[in-house]
Design a protein around this motif. Structure first.
Motif, mmCIF file in Angstrom:
data_model
loop_
_atom_site.group_PDB
_atom_site.id
_atom_site.type_symbol
_atom_site.label_atom_id
_atom_site.label_comp_id
_atom_site.label_asym_id
_atom_site.label_seq_id
_atom_site.Cartn_x
_atom_site.Cartn_y
_atom_site.Cartn_z
ATOM 1 N N SER A 4 45.311 22.456 41.764
ATOM 2 C CA SER A 4 45.980 23.665 40.792
ATOM 3 C C SER A 4 45.684 24.768 41.514
ATOM 4 O O SER A 4 44.373 25.028 42.187
ATOM 5 C CB SER A 4 45.284 23.595 39.634
ATOM 6 N N VAL A 5 46.404 25.902 41.587
ATOM 7 C CA VAL A 5 46.065 27.131 42.001
ATOM 8 C C VAL A 5 45.902 27.983 40.802
ATOM 9 O O VAL A 5 46.661 28.203 39.919
ATOM 10 C CB VAL A 5 47.352 27.824 42.733
ATOM 11 N N TRP A 6 44.758 28.843 40.738
ATOM 12 C CA TRP A 6 44.424 29.578 39.723
ATOM 13 C C TRP A 6 44.268 30.923 40.121
ATOM 14 O O TRP A 6 43.983 31.107 41.520
ATOM 15 C CB TRP A 6 42.925 29.302 39.106
ATOM 16 N N HIS A 7 44.690 32.149 39.513
ATOM 17 C CA HIS A 7 44.256 33.504 39.822
ATOM 18 C C HIS A 7 43.343 34.138 39.152
ATOM 19 O O HIS A 7 43.187 33.787 37.999
ATOM 20 C CB HIS A 7 45.660 34.502 39.412
ATOM 21 N N ALA A 8 42.509 34.689 39.875
ATOM 22 C CA ALA A 8 41.252 35.385 39.230
ATOM 23 C C ALA A 8 41.504 37.001 39.084
ATOM 24 O O ALA A 8 41.596 37.663 40.185
ATOM 25 C CB ALA A 8 40.160 35.016 40.003
ATOM 26 N N ASP A 9 41.519 37.463 37.976
ATOM 27 C CA ASP A 9 41.562 38.958 37.688
ATOM 28 C C ASP A 9 40.234 39.482 37.575
ATOM 29 O O ASP A 9 39.424 39.071 36.715
ATOM 30 C CB ASP A 9 42.334 39.299 36.358
ATOM 31 N N MET A 10 39.788 40.556 38.529
ATOM 32 C CA MET A 10 38.534 40.895 38.306
ATOM 33 C C MET A 10 38.810 42.426 38.039
ATOM 34 O O MET A 10 38.892 43.159 39.130
ATOM 35 C CB MET A 10 37.736 40.574 39.702
ATOM 36 N N ALA A 11 38.084 42.885 36.977
ATOM 37 C CA ALA A 11 38.353 44.372 36.730
ATOM 38 C C ALA A 11 37.400 45.378 37.285
ATOM 39 O O ALA A 11 37.526 46.479 37.593
ATOM 40 C CB ALA A 11 38.100 44.457 35.054
ATOM 41 N N ALA A 12 36.018 44.764 37.563
ATOM 42 C CA ALA A 12 34.927 45.499 37.990
ATOM 43 C C ALA A 12 34.365 44.900 39.143
ATOM 44 O O ALA A 12 33.244 44.545 39.346
ATOM 45 C CB ALA A 12 34.126 45.940 36.910
ATOM 46 N N ALA A 13 34.967 44.283 40.116
ATOM 47 C CA ALA A 13 34.278 43.635 41.360
ATOM 48 C C ALA A 13 33.905 44.641 42.392
ATOM 49 O O ALA A 13 34.440 45.609 42.687
ATOM 50 C CB ALA A 13 35.436 42.515 41.896
ATOM 51 N N PRO A 14 32.651 44.387 42.879
ATOM 52 C CA PRO A 14 32.148 45.171 43.892
ATOM 53 C C PRO A 14 33.004 45.235 45.058
ATOM 54 O O PRO A 14 33.576 44.195 45.283
ATOM 55 C CB PRO A 14 30.607 44.587 44.173
ATOM 56 N N ARG A 15 33.285 46.400 45.832
ATOM 57 C CA ARG A 15 33.967 46.467 47.029
ATOM 58 C C ARG A 15 33.611 45.383 47.983
ATOM 59 O O ARG A 15 34.594 44.725 48.759
ATOM 60 C CB ARG A 15 33.738 47.756 47.580
ATOM 61 N N ALA A 16 32.436 45.243 48.179
ATOM 62 C CA ALA A 16 31.885 44.212 49.110
ATOM 63 C C ALA A 16 32.379 42.614 48.630
ATOM 64 O O ALA A 16 32.871 42.035 49.743
ATOM 65 C CB ALA A 16 30.395 44.299 49.296
ATOM 66 N N LEU A 17 32.496 42.544 47.635
ATOM 67 C CA LEU A 17 32.962 41.205 47.162
ATOM 68 C C LEU A 17 34.351 41.101 47.551
ATOM 69 O O LEU A 17 34.990 39.929 48.134
ATOM 70 C CB LEU A 17 32.736 40.847 45.789
#
Length: 54
Positions: A4-17
């Motif tokens: 399966s393919v899943w999408h991860a929405d990250m509102a506040a992810a660190p730039r380095a990540l």
């Protein structure tokens, strides 16, 4: 894994990540359900993501 393919929405992810994700094309996921922790082992790069199958 079922392929399966899943999408991860990250509102506040660190730039380095985000940069690490772009460089490697992969990410580690911990948790169950649609709200999980994402990051890389042995690094302090971590964020909360909401998963969807869009």
């Amino acid at each position: 894994m079922d392929g399966s393919v899943w999408h991860a929405d990250m509102a506040a992810a660190p730039r380095a990540l985000v940069e690490q994700l772009a460089a490697t094309g992969g990410i580690w996921v911990a948790g169950a359900g649609t709200q999980v922790a994402v990051g890389y082992p042995d690094r302090s790069l971590i964020a909360v993501a909401r998963l969807s199958s869009r």
